[in-house]
Motif scaffolding. Structure first.
Motif, PDB file in Angstrom:
ATOM      1  N   THR A 142       0.841  -1.195   0.000  1.00 14.14           N
ATOM      2  CA  THR A 142       0.000   0.000   0.000  1.00 14.14           C
ATOM      3  C   THR A 142       0.873   1.239   0.000  1.00 14.14           C
ATOM      4  O   THR A 142       1.870   1.312   0.733  1.00 14.14           O
ATOM      5  CB  THR A 142      -0.918   0.019   1.234  1.00 14.14           C
ATOM      6  OG1 THR A 142      -1.660  -1.207   1.286  1.00 14.14           O
ATOM      7  CG2 THR A 142      -1.879   1.174   1.178  1.00 14.14           C
ATOM      8  N   ASN A 143       0.517   2.184  -0.839  1.00 16.30           N
ATOM      9  CA  ASN A 143       1.127   3.508  -0.767  1.00 16.30           C
ATOM     10  C   ASN A 143       0.064   4.538  -1.096  1.00 16.30           C
ATOM     11  O   ASN A 143      -1.117   4.214  -1.234  1.00 16.30           O
ATOM     12  CB  ASN A 143       2.356   3.613  -1.681  1.00 16.30           C
ATOM     13  CG  ASN A 143       2.024   3.513  -3.148  1.00 16.30           C
ATOM     14  OD1 ASN A 143       0.862   3.491  -3.530  1.00 16.30           O
ATOM     15  ND2 ASN A 143       3.036   3.449  -3.984  1.00 16.30           N
ATOM     16  N   ALA A 144       0.473   5.796  -1.250  1.00 15.77           N
ATOM     17  CA  ALA A 144      -0.489   6.874  -1.447  1.00 15.77           C
ATOM     18  C   ALA A 144      -1.232   6.753  -2.767  1.00 15.77           C
ATOM     19  O   ALA A 144      -2.324   7.299  -2.927  1.00 15.77           O
ATOM     20  CB  ALA A 144       0.222   8.220  -1.365  1.00 15.77           C
ATOM     21  N   ARG A 145      -0.678   6.021  -3.734  1.00 15.42           N
ATOM     22  CA  ARG A 145      -1.297   5.915  -5.047  1.00 15.42           C
ATOM     23  C   ARG A 145      -2.248   4.734  -5.160  1.00 15.42           C
ATOM     24  O   ARG A 145      -2.976   4.615  -6.138  1.00 15.42           O
ATOM     25  CB  ARG A 145      -0.219   5.804  -6.118  1.00 15.42           C
ATOM     26  CG  ARG A 145       0.672   7.046  -6.216  1.00 15.42           C
ATOM     27  CD  ARG A 145       1.506   7.015  -7.464  1.00 15.42           C
ATOM     28  NE  ARG A 145       0.661   6.978  -8.650  1.00 15.42           N
ATOM     29  CZ  ARG A 145       1.137   6.808  -9.874  1.00 15.42           C
ATOM     30  NH1 ARG A 145       2.435   6.660 -10.057  1.00 15.42           N
ATOM     31  NH2 ARG A 145       0.318   6.776 -10.903  1.00 15.42           N
ATOM     32  N   GLY A 146      -2.226   3.854  -4.221  1.00 15.55           N
ATOM     33  CA  GLY A 146      -3.100   2.699  -4.302  1.00 15.55           C
ATOM     34  C   GLY A 146      -2.524   1.522  -3.554  1.00 15.55           C
ATOM     35  O   GLY A 146      -1.676   1.679  -2.658  1.00 15.55           O
ATOM     36  N   SER A 147      -2.990   0.372  -3.926  1.00 16.78           N
ATOM     37  CA  SER A 147      -2.527  -0.840  -3.253  1.00 16.78           C
ATOM     38  C   SER A 147      -2.454  -1.968  -4.261  1.00 16.78           C
ATOM     39  O   SER A 147      -3.086  -1.934  -5.313  1.00 16.78           O
ATOM     40  CB  SER A 147      -3.464  -1.219  -2.100  1.00 16.78           C
ATOM     41  OG  SER A 147      -4.750  -1.511  -2.598  1.00 16.78           O
ATOM     42  N   ALA A 148      -1.654  -2.949  -3.928  1.00 20.43           N
ATOM     43  CA  ALA A 148      -1.497  -4.145  -4.755  1.00 20.43           C
ATOM     44  C   ALA A 148      -1.340  -5.340  -3.831  1.00 20.43           C
ATOM     45  O   ALA A 148      -0.742  -5.237  -2.760  1.00 20.43           O
ATOM     46  CB  ALA A 148      -0.289  -4.024  -5.684  1.00 20.43           C
ATOM     47  N   ALA A 149      -1.893  -6.447  -4.250  1.00 28.50           N
ATOM     48  CA  ALA A 149      -1.816  -7.667  -3.449  1.00 28.50           C
ATOM     49  C   ALA A 149      -1.307  -8.810  -4.312  1.00 28.50           C
ATOM     50  O   ALA A 149      -1.457  -8.799  -5.538  1.00 28.50           O
ATOM     51  CB  ALA A 149      -3.175  -8.010  -2.848  1.00 28.50           C
TER      52      ALA A 149
END
Length: 752
Positions: free
Chosen positions: A564-571
């Motif tokens: 997760t960061n300020a631009r979105g998230s990835a899993a």
């Protein structure tokens, strides 16, 4: 009487008059002509504030005087018959200063009263439960530390703007400070999302001051209803490897249903359901795809969570492998007069039936032979395979057609093996996520090759030549295989999808290998700007995997890592494989095995271990001394070793080895063979002497176990005679049979 400045005096008198809390009687007796006075007699000061006190007397020439108090002093002014002193940082709830003068050998005194007040600057509502079940009580508690005097305080608990309870603390001791108000409230559905707060009022208007108010920060209450019944899980009881089966999980009576979470998994494989909400009901539907690694009895799990509680249902699903039977012709396009062998085999423990004739046992092939004639052209053969799985009998079939050719001469057409050039099939693609793209991987060759691109683990296949959106799920390495009649070409291509944040195979590999008994940690590094925070949890659990742990086989499975960061998230799913040393099992590597010559079967010795151990079986003693026993490859797609024409029976020592150790096992091998007749055992031309005693044909067969041989005359049967007659001459057919097959031979008999 001399004293402080007129302005200061007026301020002190005004404060005293405004407070109006009452007067203390003077210590001086009214009959006495001399007295001492203290102004103001009664004062109410904000905690930490300051106050001027004026101490005076009417004694013409006082001997001495003063002001006794425990409070801090900042400045003093005085004259012959007066004394003014400033008191600062007044914090005590209540204090009594004393003004005194010595006059005519007597002590004149005046006693005052100073009280402090503190505004309700801190109003605290104790945190509410993260989730509160509907129909159960919860506690609202409000604290106002230090505010007072308590007798002037009123606290109110509110739901939104609605007053729930209001309490005044009138009558409490003037020295008391701070207050607490507690109430028990029944949680309702309509309370979900409601704000609760506390209001404090310090009313000093009766003392000439104002009304001081303050409120706590509102706290939101989340209420929920989770029924005691588990969800209803519907799924197929049997699931074939590589096939898809519908799965649905339904639960009613949820509130708020939009806040519920659902987890579906088949074994260690987490499923991604489509969730539908209708009223208070939740339905999660998906398709479960079984892989070869999941073969066997697995549990399908549906877990619904709401408000920190969960309801779970488990169903048993049997994952099985049942490939289509293999129906082959030794000569699919056979010239007339060719002996064609038709073989029906299955890769599993299925029972195959060829043209209505079943195989000897499950897992064994069924065969028939024929001499191809023009009447066999376009003849169809049918193979049926049945497999029993968990009490159910499954069936699959295959058919093939035989073509019988004339003796024409055919000229081969020009041909070319497949080629995968970088210009037609790039080794790498890099695209941004979202826009639609067309994936192309073309091959050159004659005939035109077909191209198939899939991940090595078979988890995804590229849709070549189709316009479609680019998603991060497409990222990875694919193996593209181009195939035609002349062979095949293989190329690995890499598709990179750019997005932020991203969990790639370098920082967070899809597959991690651990060694049983070692200490490891699970960590993933994500790419992205700003650098993402990454946490990993195992499917079905909530605990974040951190620090070192000692590896056990149960640690194998799939973990979910989220960046997760300020631009979105990835899993990303991380498959952890736990490796360990070899181990023999009797089922997969039997201690006794019978080899049948010409059967095409090899000894199967599968050994548990990761990575897959290499196995070598070497003869020990007797005719098998030093002989290497050919083994069936553990992977059906692997290239099998050459099938031996002869095999020495005896005892073999099998040694299984991988990089984590080795293990040995003794296997006893016996050799058998189907019947075989040739000119030496059954001559094709035999002569009898007319008049001699009737005898059987001189025919025997080789084979283990020993075949039974029977001969019969072609056409008209041979009459039973005691002596040989000229009519006995003719053509005879001899058939040799044992447990592994038959062999036939035509014999011409002459009578001399």
């Amino acid at each position: 009487m001399p004293g402080p400045s007129p302005g200061l005096h007026r301020a002190l008198l005004g404060l005293w008059a405004a407070l109006g809390l009452g007067l203390l009687s003077l210590s001086a007796v009214t009959q006495e002509p001399f007295w001492a006075d203290l102004q103001p007699r009664v004062a109410l000061v904000e905690r930490g504030g300051s106050l001027w006190l004026n101490c005076s007397t009417n004694c013409p020439r006082p001997e001495r005087g003063g002001l006794e108090t425990s409070l801090r002093r900042n400045g003093t002014q005085k004259g012959l018959r007066w004394l003014a002193r400033q008191l600062v940082d007044i914090r005590e709830p209540e204090t009594q200063p004393v003004c005194f003068f010595r006059c005519a050998r007597r002590t004149l005194q005046a006693r005052g009263l100073i009280r402090t007040f503190q505004r309700p600057d801190r109003v605290e509502l104790v945190p509410l439960p993260a989730w509160q079940p509907v129909g159960e009580n919860f506690t609202l508690s409000c604290r106002v530390p230090g505010a007072g005097p308590r007798g002037s305080l009123t606290l109110t608990l509110l739901r939104g703007t609605q007053e729930l309870i209001r309490r005044s603390f009138a009558g409490e001791s003037p020295r008391a400070r701070g207050a607490v108000l507690t109430a028990t409230v029944l949680a309702r559905r309509e309370d979900h999302g409601a704000n609760f707060s506390c209001r404090a009022e310090l009313d000093l208007r009766p003392h000439g001051l104002g009304l001081f108010e303050n409120s706590s920060a509102p706290r939101e209450l989340r209420t929920f209803t989770l029924p005691p019944e588990p969800p209803r899980l519907t799924a197929p009881r049997l699931l074939e490897v590589g096939s898809e089966g519908p799965v649905s999980c339904v639960i009613d009576g949820l509130f708020p249903v939009s806040e519920a979470g659902v987890y579906l998994a088949l074994g260690d494989q987490r499923l991604s359901p489509d969730v539908t909400l209708e009223g208070d009901a939740l339905m999660a539907t998906t398709t479960a795809t079984a892989s070869a690694e999941q073969e066997g009895a697995r549990q399908l799990v549906c877990n619904v969570t709401l408000g920190g509680e969960s309801r779970e249902t488990r169903e048993n699903v049997t994952v099985y492998s049942f490939p289509e039977p293999h129906l082959t012709l030794s000569e699919p396009n056979a010239p007339e007069g060719t002996i064609v062998t038709v073989t029906c085999a299955a890769e599993t423990q299925a029972l195959v039936t060829l043209e209505g004739i079943p195989a000897a046992a499950p897992g064994q092939p069924a065969q028939l032979q024929l001499n191809a004639t023009e009447y066999d052209d376009r003849r169809g053969f049918f193979c049926d395979a049945t497999l029993e799985v968990d009490g159910e009998t499954l069936s699959k079939n295959e058919s093939v057609e035989l073509r019988v050719l004339c003796s024409c001469i055919y000229m081969p057409l020009p041909s070319d093996a497949p080629r995968l050039d970088d210009s037609d099939c790039p080794r790498s693609w890099t695209w941004p996520e979202g826009p639609e793209q067309t994936l192309r991987c073309d091959a050159r060759g004659n005939p035109q090759p077909s191209v198939h691109c899939a991940r090595p683990d078979g988890a995804a296949v590229l849709a070549l030549g189709l316009l479609g959106p680019v998603t991060r799920a497409l990222a990875g390495t694919y193996r593209c295989t181009a195939t035609n009649d002349q062979g095949q070409a293989v190329k690995d291509v890499t598709l990179t999808v750019e997005y932020a944040p991203a969990l790639d195979s370098v920082g967070c590999p899809e597959r991690i290998t651990w060694l049983e008994g070692t200490e490891v940690s699970l960590s993933c590094v994500a790419l992205g700007v700003p650098p993402p925070n990454v946490s990993c949890v195992r499917f079905g659990g909530a605990e974040v995997i951190e620090g070192l742990m000692r590896v056990a086989r149960e640690h194998a499975g799939t973990y979910r890592c989220e960046a997760t960061n300020a631009r979105g998230s990835a899993a990303k799913n991380v498959a952890v494989t736990v490796e360990y040393g070899p181990r023999f099992e009797e089922v997969s590597c039997p201690s006794n095995w019978t080899w049948v010559e010409g059967s095409g079967r090899l000894f199967s010795c599968e050994v548990a271990g990761k990575p897959q151990p290499s196995v070598e079986c070497v003869g020990s003693g007797g005719t098998s001394e030093g002989v290497l026993l050919p083994l069936a490859p553990p992977d059906p797609g692997s290239r099998a070793p050459r099938i031996p024409s002869d095999l020495a029976p005896g005892t073999y020592i099998c040694n299984a080895t991988n990089r984590h150790g080795s293990m040995v096992k003794m296997v006893t091998v016996s050799a058998e063979s189907p019947p075989q007749m040739d000119e030496s055992t059954c001559p094709s031309h035999q002569s009898w002497l007319e008049g001699a005693e009737a005898a059987a044909l001189a025919c025997s067969a080789r084979g283990r176990p020993s075949p039974q041989v029977s001969c019969s005359r072609e056409g008209a049967p041979r009459p039973q005679r005691l002596r040989v007659s000229r009519e006995d001459a003719g053509t005879y057919r001899c058939l040799a049979t044992n447990a592994h097959g038959t062999d036939a031979r035509i014999i011409t008999v002459g009578v001399e």
